[in-house]
Design an enzyme around this catalytic site. Structure first.
Site, PDB file in Angstrom:
ATOM      1  N   ASP A 145     -13.905   6.401   2.381  1.00  0.00           N
ATOM      2  CA  ASP A 145     -12.758   6.263   3.275  1.00  0.00           C
ATOM      3  C   ASP A 145     -11.907   7.531   3.346  1.00  0.00           C
ATOM      4  OD1 ASP A 145     -11.226   4.612   5.047  1.00  0.00           O
ATOM      5  OD2 ASP A 145      -9.668   4.663   3.523  1.00  0.00           O
ATOM      6  N   ASP A 146     -11.787   8.246   2.242  1.00  0.00           N
ATOM      7  CA  ASP A 146     -10.951   9.465   2.256  1.00  0.00           C
ATOM      8  C   ASP A 146     -11.544  10.515   3.184  1.00  0.00           C
ATOM      9  OD1 ASP A 146      -9.218   8.530   0.091  1.00  0.00           O
ATOM     10  OD2 ASP A 146     -11.063   8.660  -1.056  1.00  0.00           O
ATOM     11  N   ARG A 155      -8.753  11.100  -8.194  1.00  0.00           N
ATOM     12  CA  ARG A 155      -7.805  11.714  -7.249  1.00  0.00           C
ATOM     13  C   ARG A 155      -7.086  10.609  -6.503  1.00  0.00           C
ATOM     14  NH1 ARG A 155      -8.012  12.182  -1.498  1.00  0.00           N
ATOM     15  NH2 ARG A 155      -7.018  10.296  -2.179  1.00  0.00           N
ATOM     16  N   TYR A 179       0.829  -1.206   0.000  1.00  0.00           N
ATOM     17  CA  TYR A 179       0.000   0.000   0.000  1.00  0.00           C
ATOM     18  C   TYR A 179       0.867   1.260   0.000  1.00  0.00           C
ATOM     19  CZ  TYR A 179      -4.168   2.592  -0.049  1.00  0.00           C
ATOM     20  OH  TYR A 179      -5.131   3.464  -0.459  1.00  0.00           O
ATOM     21  N   LYS A 185      -6.234  -1.754  -1.077  1.00  0.00           N
ATOM     22  CA  LYS A 185      -7.061  -1.580   0.127  1.00  0.00           C
ATOM     23  C   LYS A 185      -7.685  -2.903   0.550  1.00  0.00           C
ATOM     24  CE  LYS A 185      -7.326   2.881   1.139  1.00  0.00           C
ATOM     25  NZ  LYS A 185      -7.834   3.898   1.976  1.00  0.00           N
ATOM     26  N   ASP A 221     -10.862   7.502  -3.355  1.00  0.00           N
ATOM     27  CA  ASP A 221     -10.115   8.338  -4.304  1.00  0.00           C
ATOM     28  C   ASP A 221     -10.951   8.868  -5.472  1.00  0.00           C
ATOM     29  OD1 ASP A 221      -8.089   8.020  -2.556  1.00  0.00           O
ATOM     30  OD2 ASP A 221      -6.676   7.102  -3.930  1.00  0.00           O
ATOM     31  N   ASN A 275      -0.033  11.991   1.067  1.00  0.00           N
ATOM     32  CA  ASN A 275       0.622  10.800   0.507  1.00  0.00           C
ATOM     33  C   ASN A 275       0.879  11.011  -0.985  1.00  0.00           C
ATOM     34  OD1 ASN A 275       0.394   9.198   2.876  1.00  0.00           O
ATOM     35  ND2 ASN A 275      -1.751   8.797   2.409  1.00  0.00           N
TER      36      ASN A 275
END
Ligand code: NAI
Length: 581
Positions: A274-275, A161, A108, A179, A252, A419
């Protein structure tokens, strides 16, 4: 033992290479002599029979680690590891479990960033589904092409993204694959229940459109109604094919779409982003843990959020909800603790430079607040105690900015979350150095512990600092485990607050003493289970578990066992470790 969920014995029986080509049942030289005879495998592999037990290091794990260490680039290591994943999942995940600190950054973040940028070079068919927008109205039949029908968790991206790297179109597949691999490695969810998906709607990345190796749709992104209808059809089709409580985790997506879909689908499906929500939970957990070290209360932090995007707005929202429910603050009192900064500076109501979206508006400072753009000045104005960055602007936390912070707060929090590593707002070394080792630091991608020179830290204080990794990987596997095993719907803020609290409770005093705000990754299977159990019990109390509804409903005393049995791949968590929870 074969995977509990994947059978070797089928009708007609599978034999020979057919078995060796199925990563869910293949286990290479760990097949016994008897199995080799029964399934016509004799001669298809060398004579060695590996008899290692799951807790021992098998021949194949030893060999794979040896080969991995011969590779020099992280991208080659990623490629090698994923090929092992394609061939023999049992050994891949056993190896992940035993070497989690070393292998997680390769599977990851940060390596997955380089993998996505070069995805054609590391791609192999069959790891996930690509659904091109040219196939809209045909999504259901594409989902039916996936070989497994009992899917419990989907991670989906449209690649707009990817980390802090921008639009990578169909190359974004590395994210859902990575993930979901982490959900198995860190929470023990059987891989056959997981499905990575890319919605390929084109890309606006000119470099990719011009690249002869790019394998996605070679067109600009489709937007507007056509795009929205495509996503809506996707959601409906997933529910139709895999059941209405299948978990769909958004990952994303571009900021403008991520918030819209989160709101639009939250009540209709079992879904979260999740973001936005996972990141919020992991940051909140770091803050809760920090309270034990700083002696400050959560409601006393003055927080500058640098980068008002998905992560920061998600965090601001969850923080306000936490302060309301756990510290009895009013919404207004809670919001007063937050100073949100975007590319135009401090967000102030009706500011002259504009750019305040619907999502940012609730966190704008009141009219009359000075319109500042200089970060050090904002920190001073806010009497900041905690600086959190998710802007993808590298080195934006300059030594001057962090010195200002340390000047006004004895033990400030500095979270540089962007990141992959080269996008981080500052390095761990820079943060400890600028604050004379006073800060509590966490980052999105991992940093090595830092040893300051004796003159760089106050006398009698430790020069050794262990940064924490505020990565969502601490939250989403446990959450996914709870949601997919108990069929939780809807997923709510309370789930993310409970997950944050449980994660925080699992940081030992020894870790915290070194400055680390998160538990070591080698404890993560237990932590994920603890998170799942807590979230499961909260959802049960609130009537949000749909498992067994048609059979009269789930019983409270069943919850732990159901979660435990879902968390058993490739091997159950040893009872001795669960006892400590
Ligand atoms: P986003 O694109 O939604 O937000 C980025 C924000 O940064 C935008 O609002 C933009 O206005 C702002 N920004 C850009 N330039 C700026 C400047 N010069 N000064 C202040 N603000 C500026 O992206 P998102 O999802 O919030 O992610 C941002 C970064 O955080 C990415 O690098 C991502 O990888 C990282 N991230 C890390 C996570 C973790 O490790 N826990 C989880 C999620 C994201």
């Amino acid at each position: 033992m074969f995977s509990q969920n994947c059978q070797l014995t089928t009708n007609p029986p599978r034999t020979g290479v057919d078995i060796l080509r199925d990563p869910l049942v293949n286990k290479g030289v760990s097949f016994s002599r008897m199995q080799r005879q029964n399934f016509k495998l004799t001669g298809l592999m060398p004579a060695l029979v590996d008899t290692a037990t799951p807790s021992e290091i098998s021949y194949q794990e030893r060999l794979a680690m040896e080969r991995l260490h011969h590779l020099s680039s992280d991208l080659d290591k990623y490629d090698y590891l994923l090929r092992l994943y394609d061939t023999d999942r049992t050994h891949f995940f056993r190896m992940m479990n035993k070497n989690v600190e070393e292998l997680t950054p390769l599977v990851y973040t940060p390596t997955v960033g380089a993998a996505c940028q070069n995805y054609a070079l590391v791609h192999a068919h069959g790891r996930g589904l690509f659904i091109p927008i040219t196939e809209s109205s045909n999504i259901k039949s594409i989902l039916e092409n996936w070989p497994v029908r009992d899917i419990r968790a989907i991670v989906v991206t449209d690649g707009e993204r990817i980390l802090g790297l921008g639009d990578l179109g169909a190359y974004g597949m590395g994210i859902p694959v990575g993930k979901l691999a982490l959900c198995t490695a860190l929470a023990g969810i059987p891989p056959e229940y997981c499905l990575p998906i890319v919605l390929d709607v084109g890309t606006n990345n000119k470099q990719l459109l011009d690249d002869p190796l790019y394998f996605g749709l070679r067109q600009k992104r489709v937007t507007g109604d056509a795009y929205d209808n495509f996503v809506a059809e996707f959601m409906r089709s997933c529910a139709a094919v895999y059941g209405k409580h299948v978990l769909i985790q958004f990952e994303d997506f571009g900021n403008h779409n991520a918030f819209r879909f989160m709101k639009k689908y939250a009540a209709l499906y079992s879904t979260f982003n999740d973001d936005i929500q996972g990141t919020a939970s992991v940051i909140l957990s770091g803050f809760l843990t920090a309270c034990r070290k700083t002696g400050r209360k959560l409601k006393e932090e003055n927080i500058v959020c640098f980068g008002a995007g998905e992560s920061m707005l998600g965090f601001a929202h969850l923080l306000v909800e936490t302060l309301k429910s756990r510290s009895s603050l009013t919404e207004e009192e809670a919001k007063r603790r937050i100073f949100m900064v975007d590319s135009r500076g401090l967000i102030v109501e009706n500011r002259s430079t504009g750019g305040i979206s619907l999502e940012k508006a609730p966190f704008a400072r009141p009219t009359g607040t000075p319109e500042m753009t200089d970060l050090a000045e904002i920190i001073k104005y806010a009497n900041c105690t905690a600086l959190v960055g998710a802007s993808a602007v590298p080195n934006s936390f300059t030594p001057e900015v962090m010195k200002q912070l340390a000047k006004q707060c004895e033990m400030p929090l500095i979270f540089a979350l962007s990141n992959p590593t080269h996008k981080a707002e500052c390095t761990a070394q820079a943060a400890y150095k600028a604050t004379n080792g006073q800060c509590l630091f966490a980052s999105g991608s991992p940093f090595q512990p830092v040893n300051l020179e004796p003159g760089e830290a106050p006398r009698h204080s430790s020069t050794y600092h262990k940064p924490g990794q505020a990565n969502n990987a601490y939250i989403f596997p446990g959450l996914l485990l709870a949601i997919s095993s108990l069929r939780i719907q809807p997923v709510t803020d309370e789930d993310f607050i409970s997950a944050a609290e449980t994660l925080s409770e699992n940081v030992s005093d020894e870790e915290l003493c070194l400055g680390c705000l998160y538990p070591p990754l080698n404890k993560i299977r237990c932590v994920s289970y603890a998170i799942a159990r807590q979230v499961g019990h909260v959802a049960f109390r609130e009537g949000r578990c749909w498992l067994k509804r048609s059979e009269g409903g789930l019983k409270k005393e069943e919850i732990d066992d159901i979660i435990k049995s879902m968390s058993s791949y490739p091997d159950p968590i040893p009872a001795s470790q669960l006892r400590d929870l």
